[in-house]
Design a protein around this motif. Structure first.
Motif, PDB file in Angstrom:
ATOM      1  N   THR A 155       5.973  -2.716   7.632  1.00 19.01           N
ATOM      2  CA  THR A 155       5.318  -4.128   8.336  1.00 19.01           C
ATOM      3  C   THR A 155       4.268  -4.012   8.917  1.00 19.01           C
ATOM      4  O   THR A 155       4.179  -2.981   9.597  1.00 19.01           O
ATOM      5  CB  THR A 155       6.683  -4.769   9.630  1.00 19.01           C
ATOM      6  N   SER A 181       0.915  -1.136  -0.526  1.00 20.03           N
ATOM      7  CA  SER A 181      -0.412  -0.074  -0.162  1.00 20.03           C
ATOM      8  C   SER A 181       0.719   1.244  -0.240  1.00 20.03           C
ATOM      9  O   SER A 181       0.484   2.514  -0.557  1.00 20.03           O
ATOM     10  CB  SER A 181      -0.186  -0.081   1.520  1.00 20.03           C
ATOM     11  N   HIS A 182       1.922   1.067  -0.160  1.00 17.02           N
ATOM     12  CA  HIS A 182       2.882   2.353  -0.373  1.00 17.02           C
ATOM     13  C   HIS A 182       3.638   2.399  -1.715  1.00 17.02           C
ATOM     14  O   HIS A 182       3.137   3.309  -1.846  1.00 17.02           O
ATOM     15  CB  HIS A 182       4.283   1.743   1.474  1.00 17.02           C
ATOM     16  N   MET A 183       4.246   1.217  -1.738  1.00 16.62           N
ATOM     17  CA  MET A 183       4.709   2.017  -3.402  1.00 16.62           C
ATOM     18  C   MET A 183       4.707   0.760  -4.251  1.00 16.62           C
ATOM     19  O   MET A 183       5.118   1.376  -4.962  1.00 16.62           O
ATOM     20  CB  MET A 183       6.036   2.265  -3.331  1.00 16.62           C
ATOM     21  N   PHE A 195       5.414  -0.510  11.327  1.00 16.07           N
ATOM     22  CA  PHE A 195       6.193  -0.401  11.136  1.00 16.07           C
ATOM     23  C   PHE A 195       6.652   0.196  10.055  1.00 16.07           C
ATOM     24  O   PHE A 195       6.194  -0.368   8.819  1.00 16.07           O
ATOM     25  CB  PHE A 195       7.779  -1.918  11.542  1.00 16.07           C
ATOM     26  N   GLY A 196       7.772   1.011   9.881  1.00  7.81           N
ATOM     27  CA  GLY A 196       8.207   2.225   8.236  1.00  7.81           C
ATOM     28  C   GLY A 196       6.976   2.498   7.909  1.00  7.81           C
ATOM     29  O   GLY A 196       6.235   3.299   8.655  1.00  7.81           O
ATOM     30  N   PRO A 197       7.388   3.583   6.319  1.00  8.78           N
ATOM     31  CA  PRO A 197       6.458   4.296   5.847  1.00  8.78           C
ATOM     32  C   PRO A 197       5.081   3.960   5.145  1.00  8.78           C
ATOM     33  O   PRO A 197       4.646   4.488   4.676  1.00  8.78           O
ATOM     34  CB  PRO A 197       7.491   5.138   4.152  1.00  8.78           C
ATOM     35  N   ALA A 198       4.547   2.227   5.215  1.00  9.12           N
ATOM     36  CA  ALA A 198       2.803   2.215   4.609  1.00  9.12           C
ATOM     37  C   ALA A 198       1.818   3.190   5.743  1.00  9.12           C
ATOM     38  O   ALA A 198       2.277   3.270   6.483  1.00  9.12           O
ATOM     39  CB  ALA A 198       3.398   0.378   4.619  1.00  9.12           C
ATOM     40  N   ALA A 199       1.199   3.972   4.989  1.00  8.46           N
ATOM     41  CA  ALA A 199       0.274   4.829   5.736  1.00  8.46           C
ATOM     42  C   ALA A 199      -0.946   3.493   6.079  1.00  8.46           C
ATOM     43  O   ALA A 199      -1.897   4.129   6.602  1.00  8.46           O
ATOM     44  CB  ALA A 199      -0.368   5.972   5.076  1.00  8.46           C
ATOM     45  N   ARG A 200      -2.105   2.552   5.004  1.00 12.49           N
ATOM     46  CA  ARG A 200      -2.225   1.947   5.208  1.00 12.49           C
ATOM     47  C   ARG A 200      -1.976   0.610   5.252  1.00 12.49           C
ATOM     48  O   ARG A 200      -1.204   0.122   4.640  1.00 12.49           O
ATOM     49  CB  ARG A 200      -2.765   2.229   3.863  1.00 12.49           C
ATOM     50  N   HIS A 205      10.793  -0.822   1.316  1.00 11.97           N
ATOM     51  CA  HIS A 205      10.919   0.394   2.323  1.00 11.97           C
ATOM     52  C   HIS A 205      10.547  -0.541   3.387  1.00 11.97           C
ATOM     53  O   HIS A 205      10.266   1.036   4.425  1.00 11.97           O
ATOM     54  CB  HIS A 205      10.590   1.154   2.020  1.00 11.97           C
ATOM     55  N   GLN A 206      10.623  -1.397   4.110  1.00  8.08           N
ATOM     56  CA  GLN A 206      10.721  -1.642   5.119  1.00  8.08           C
ATOM     57  C   GLN A 206       9.065  -1.475   5.880  1.00  8.08           C
ATOM     58  O   GLN A 206       9.527  -1.359   7.292  1.00  8.08           O
ATOM     59  CB  GLN A 206      12.017  -1.547   5.863  1.00  8.08           C
TER      60      GLN A 206
END
Lengths: 334, 528, 263
Positions: A283, A259-261, A294-299, A280-281
């Motif tokens: 989790t 859901s991030h990239m 953890f990490g940059p994903a927001a959803r 981008h890790q």
């Protein structure tokens, strides 16, 4: 320590140091030696070229030689490369060594001039430009000025318009996947339907939606459709009732597209029940509906509602209820 | 006159009668170029570019820039029979069926990596020595343009083979484009020719990679080098070197031989790397499939810092009015680099605004003599380095037995703490070095020899430095801070008082330095 | 030494030291991998179970419980099967030396006979995956390299990296390298899902497919370095490092030589 003014008496510039001649300038034997060194370097370059030619023509590409540190190396590739490197490197070394030891090396002083033009030139320039602009008469001819502006404005549009056919409009494509109610989940690769009993607790399967016999998958579908099936003990879940209803006998299905990239999130850790995206890790906790821990994903990863069909094969009960993959402006995430 | 000379004379006459080139050539051939190793970094960039053109042209002879699906029937056993794009299959063929093809591919890739590394090293040299100051601001901006072009060109090259790694890079690129508010989705669909991965991207970026961007490169590099030629190269301060002259070797013959030779040396070293070190073994990655991924998927080093920033970004998205804004992508991938590059491009103007210095400068600064600028540079390097390390955090975790979560948290905190710390430390270090310079000029060099005085006391013998060294250490100018009065000559308060306040404060910080030795002080010490 | 120290301030000293240091770094890239041989078991089954139980009580029960029912720090072993024991004990992961995040591969504590006995004991507790025999493991005959590669990239590469070199997981855990791992252990790991690794059921990844994966891994392992030293086959990070250290390092060394005056 403070800001210092420049109005101090500075130490005098002693001027450029005296020229020190090189060994080759003074001693004929040194000169001879330098000349020989240059010749040897040119010779080495020649050897390199020959090595390249020899490797190209005579060394088969299935011969491997062992070289310490580097391991088993392809002799053909290595011969070509080392030959090329030698032929170039030593050619350059020879030229530089020649220049350094034998060519005249007295330093030369060039003078600089300020870049600013003289006042006359500047005045002349300003006058020329003014005259030229006046000749165009834009100030007086309002009609020409306005029509020019209008035509230039319009003129900028066609080039942009001409790029329109680069691709289709997005429409609802990013919101949709190939999953429909009743689509079977099949193994990827292999395209085999999956029985719920095929999965043991702790197992994971990479799946895609079943496609009709003889049809091909588009890569743009594979970029949205992959689903990861994971089987846990039903009591391990900490899901809302709605999300729990979307699982089947402990089998939970998530979109494999981050859901991030949009990388494939597939690093499933069986003991912690975490999913990790290698890009981008981010989790995700599988037991809590792929919540981001953890990490940059927001959803969280979108969850696919699954059940079994009459033959007992796993199928989607409904399409994804939200777009899969990375966010985009038109996405309604509320 | 020998026959050869006569023949050359005829040619020269023919050309000159039609172009009048002799007058210009005469001046140009005696043009001098100062010698310093760091002045060769720009040449490494230019030569790498030529190597890229040559090796790249070789690759285009066999490369098939198409996303058409083919079944691989080549010699590489572990991929036989698999479906893949023609781009990937032809890259495999270049690697395994064209003699010297793999070598050329590796030379091309190493040259690209070295190209970007040399650009960065060159940029740092120009920054730390203040070579961007008037009249070279244009060239600085052109340089920033070249770095930016290099990043894009490198990313496209990395994407062309269409292997699993490059496809992953493209997937991330498309996500960054999609994250742009309002138009992102449309741009992405137009660029890729549809939903990712689309049908048109490989042929399109091929054209950009081999034609448009190299063309732009060629144009900008030409202007960049011609400006250096026209404005003459800067030089380090030293005896006999002034703002009004340039001291060095003439173009003909020494510089031409050295520079020409250096091209072959750069090519040779790149070829050596291509021969002995494997780079981007695409056959191991496999063809691109959006459903697959490899652990440790990284971009090439020059994009690694951006990836590192993306990794450490907080999970922030705004969901409102049926729209989504991905701050977790926009901030690290577009906003921060945008600020960084804009700041970099504007730096010459910012510095000259701070110092109020509008004069031409042809003598370089020793980095220690401009502590503020040097500290700012080291601060930026620290920022990028932390990002770069975080971009490879999974590799560092496995190699050094760490946890990716630890490295990530370290980076998230360090990115705010370490750069300012680096600034402070560097500034102090510069001032210490200035103090050391001062001591050296005043007291000479420590020799380590101890002498016993008649009084019984031991003293170390100090060796006086040469007048040349003394000049090198004291010839720099120490500009005072700006003084802007709050009122004008008629006693009226100036507008923009706040702006002036900032300017004066910055100027003060910029002017901090250890007073250099004056002739007066030196005389006094001689009398003792 | 005196002779050497004279050259300490020589112009070439710094570049030379750099090159020596680089060579040093280069050599450390050589990673050794241990290989472990196993011998076939040829002793009676019930005797083996008894012997296994004795070993278990001595070496394993303090964590896994007297009846292998598991404890606070170790999972239950009832139903994990002989394959799991063979993998964990045969690769030296069990018994664990310390309470680190993950049991690492090391020299096995028990020999082949003792491992077989332990496996027989645990298998006798409840049915579970059995140790695959040599007939099952004939990957050369039953596997397909290219198909194995495709399966590998879909199911394994995300953790073990595109060339099977291993990779990082969360919180300091990692997927180990697959280079030099015996086919039997790869197969056992696939069917038992040791530690962080999930299980790959025979229905979703068929035995033939598992053999294809093994065949691909073995092909990757045996693949000579086609384009020169591989630097670990871990992607662009080492490539970038080499660019700066060796590439730019050599170029700057030459530039320094080029711009100094000849004597």
């Amino acid at each position: 320590m403070s800001a210092v003014s420049n109005e101090i008496e500075i130490i005098d510039d002693p001027g450029a140091p005296a020229h020190v001649p090189r060994a080759a300038d003074l001693n004929p034997r040194s000169e001879k030696r330098a000349e020989q060194q240059v010749a040897i370097l040119f010779g080495l370059s020649g050897v390199g070229s020959l090595l390249l030619i020899y490797s190209y023509v005579f060394v088969a590409d299935d011969i491997f030689i062992f070289i310490p540190i580097m391991g088993n190396q392809n002799a053909h590739q290595l011969g070509l490369g080392i030959g090329m490197a030698m032929s170039l490197f030593f050619l350059g070394m020879a030229a530089v060594h020649w220049a350094k030891t034998l060519m005249p090396e007295t330093e030369i002083v060039n003078h600089r001039h300020e870049f600013r033009s003289s006042d006359e030139d500047r005045a002349d320039f300003v006058k020329t430009v003014k005259d030229g602009v006046a000749g165009v008469q834009l100030g007086r001819r309002k009609l020409i000025k306005r029509s020019l502006a209008a035509s230039l404005g319009l003129f900028a549009l066609p080039p942009v318009l001409l790029l329109r056919d680069l691709g289709p409009l997005p429409k609802k494509q990013l919101e949709m996947t190939s999953w429909k109610a009743g689509t079977r989940l099949v193994t990827d690769p292999g395209n085999r339907p999956i029985l719920a009993s095929d999965l043991e607790v702790g197992s994971v399967v990479q799946t895609l939606p079943a496609i009709a016999e003889g049809t091909e998958r588009l890569l743009s579908d594979i970029a949205k459709d992959p689903v990861l099936l994971i089987r846990l003990r039903p009591e391990d879940f900490q899901l809302t009732p709605e999300k729990f209803a979307m699982t089947h006998e402990g089998i939970i299905a998530f979109s494999k597209i981050c859901s991030h990239m949009g990388c494939a999130v597939a690093l499933y850790e069986q003991q912690t029940k975490h999913l990790l995206c290698p890009c981008h890790q981010s989790t995700f906790d599988v037991t809590r509906g792929a919540k981001v821990i953890f990490g940059p994903a927001a959803r969280p990863l979108p969850q696919l509602d699954i059940t079994v069909d009459a033959e007992g094969y796993l199928v989607a009960r409904a399409p994804f209820n939200e777009p899969v993959g990375p966010s985009f402006w038109e996405r309604n995430s509320q | 006159m020998t026959t050869a000379e006569k023949r050359l004379g005829t040619v020269a006459n023919y050309v000159d009668e039609r172009t009048g080139a002799a007058g210009w050539m005469k001046k140009s051939l005696t043009k001098v170029f100062p010698d310093h190793w760091s002045f060769m970094l720009g040449e490494v960039c230019m030569y790498s570019f030529v190597i890229l053109l040559l090796s790249g042209t070789f690759l285009t002879l066999w490369f098939d820039p198409s996303q058409r699906e083919v079944v691989y029937e080549g010699v590489y056993e572990p991929l036989k029979g698999l479906k893949m794009s023609a781009a990937y299959a032809s890259t495999l063929d270049i690697s395994f069926e064209v003699r010297g093809g793999l070598l050329m591919r590796q030379i091309h890739h190493w040259a690209a990596n070295i190209f970007m590394a040399a650009i960065v090293a060159h940029l740092l040299r120009v920054f730390f020595t203040g070579a961007f100051r008037k009249p070279r601001e244009f060239n600085w901006i052109l340089g920033i343009l070249l770095v930016t072009l290099g990043l894009v060109e490198g990313l496209f090259g990395y994407s062309l083979p269409d292997d699993l790694l490059s496809g992953t890079g493209l997937r991330i690129t498309s996500a960054i484009i999609q994250a742009i508010p309002l138009v992102g989705t449309y741009i992405s669909f137009f660029l890729f020719g549809g939903a990712f991965p689309g049908v048109g991207f490989i042929p399109r970026i091929f054209t950009l990679h081999v034609l448009l961007i190299p063309g732009a490169f060629l144009a900008v590099i030409t202007i960049h080098v011609m400006l250096v030629w026209y404005q003459k190269h800067t030089q380090f301060p030293g005896p006999g070197k002034t703002e009004k002259n340039v001291v060095g070797q003439p173009i003909l013959p020494v510089y031409m031989a050295k520079a020409g030779g250096f091209f072959f040396i750069v090519f040779g070293i790149t070829a050596f790397l291509g021969a002995v070190a494997s780079i981007n073994p695409i056959w191991l990655y496999g063809p691109y499939n959006p459903g697959q991924i490899s652990a440790g998927s990284q971009p090439d080093w020059y994009m690694g810092w951006l990836d590192g920033l993306v990794r450490m970004a907080p999970p922030l998205e705004t969901h409102a009015f049926g729209h989504t804004i991905s701050w977790n992508i926009l901030i690290p991938a577009l906003i921060v680099p945008g600020i960084l590059f804009t700041g970099m491009a504007l730096y010459p103007f910012i510095e000259s605004w701070i110092t109020g210095d509008k004069r031409e400068h042809h003598l370089l600064d020793r980095p220690r003599n401009v502590p503020n600028r040097t500290a700012l540079g080291v601060m930026s390097i620290t920022f990028v380095l932390i990002s770069l390390i975080n971009g490879g955090n999974d590799i560092f975790a496995t190699v050094f037995d760490l946890s990716i979560n630890q490295i990530m948290w370290f980076s998230r905190i360090a990115i705010f703490i370490l750069p300012p710390l680096a600034f402070v430390i560097t500034k102090r270090l510069c001032l210490s070095l200035q103090r050391a310079d001062r001591d050296l000029v005043l007291h000479g060099r420590e020799t380590g020899r101890l002498v016993r005085m008649p009084s019984g006391e031991f003293v170390e013998v100090h060796e006086e430095i040469t007048p040349q060294e003394r000049w090198t250490l004291t010839s720099h100018e120490q500009q005072p801070a700006l003084e802007l009065s709050e009122t004008d000559s008629r006693g009226v308060r100036r507008p923009g008082g706040f702006k002036n306040k900032i300017r004066v404060r910055l100027s003060k910080a910029h002017a901090v330095s250890v007073p250099k030795v004056t002739a007066q002080e030196l005389k006094e010490i001689e009398h003792h | 030494m005196k002779h050497l120290s004279r050259y300490r301030r020589h112009r070439a000293a710094a570049p030379l030291l750099l090159i020596i240091a680089l060579l040093g770094i280069g050599t450390t890239f050589n990673v050794a991998s241990a290989t472990i041989k196993s011998t076939p078991n040829t002793f009676s089954r019930s005797a083996a179970i008894d012997e296994g139980k004795q070993i278990f009580l001595k070496g394993c029960s303090s964590c896994h419980g007297l009846n292998a029912e598991g404890g606070a720090i170790a999972p239950s072993l009832i139903g994990v099967g002989a394959a799991s024991v063979d993998f964990q004990v045969g690769t030296g992961r069990m018994p664990m030396a310390d309470m680190s995040t993950q049991a690492a591969r090391k020299a096995p504590v028990y020999d082949a006979r003792e491992t077989a006995a332990l496996a027989a004991y645990v298998a006798s507790l409840a049915p579970g995956p059995a140790i695959p025999g040599d007939e099952v493991l004939n990957y050369e005959r039953d596997g397909n390299t290219a198909e194995g590669g495709e399966l590998f990239r879909n199911n394994c590469a995300m953790c073990h990296n595109f060339a099977g070199q291993g990779g990082a997981l969360t919180q300091g855990k990692y997927a180990p390298t697959l280079m030099g791992v015996e086919p039997k252990y790869i197969y056992e790991a696939l069917i038992t899902g040791p530690q962080s690794m999930p299980v790959f059921s025979d229905k979703t990844l068929t035995p033939e497919e598992k053999l294809s994966v093994i065949k691909w891994i073995k092909a990757a392992e045996a693949e000579p370095n086609l384009g020169g030293a591989t630097m670990g086959r871990i992607g662009p990070v080492t490539e970038g490092l080499l660019t700066w250290v060796l590439g730019l390092g050599l170029l700057i060394a030459v530039a320094v030589w080029l711009t100094t005056k000849a004597r």
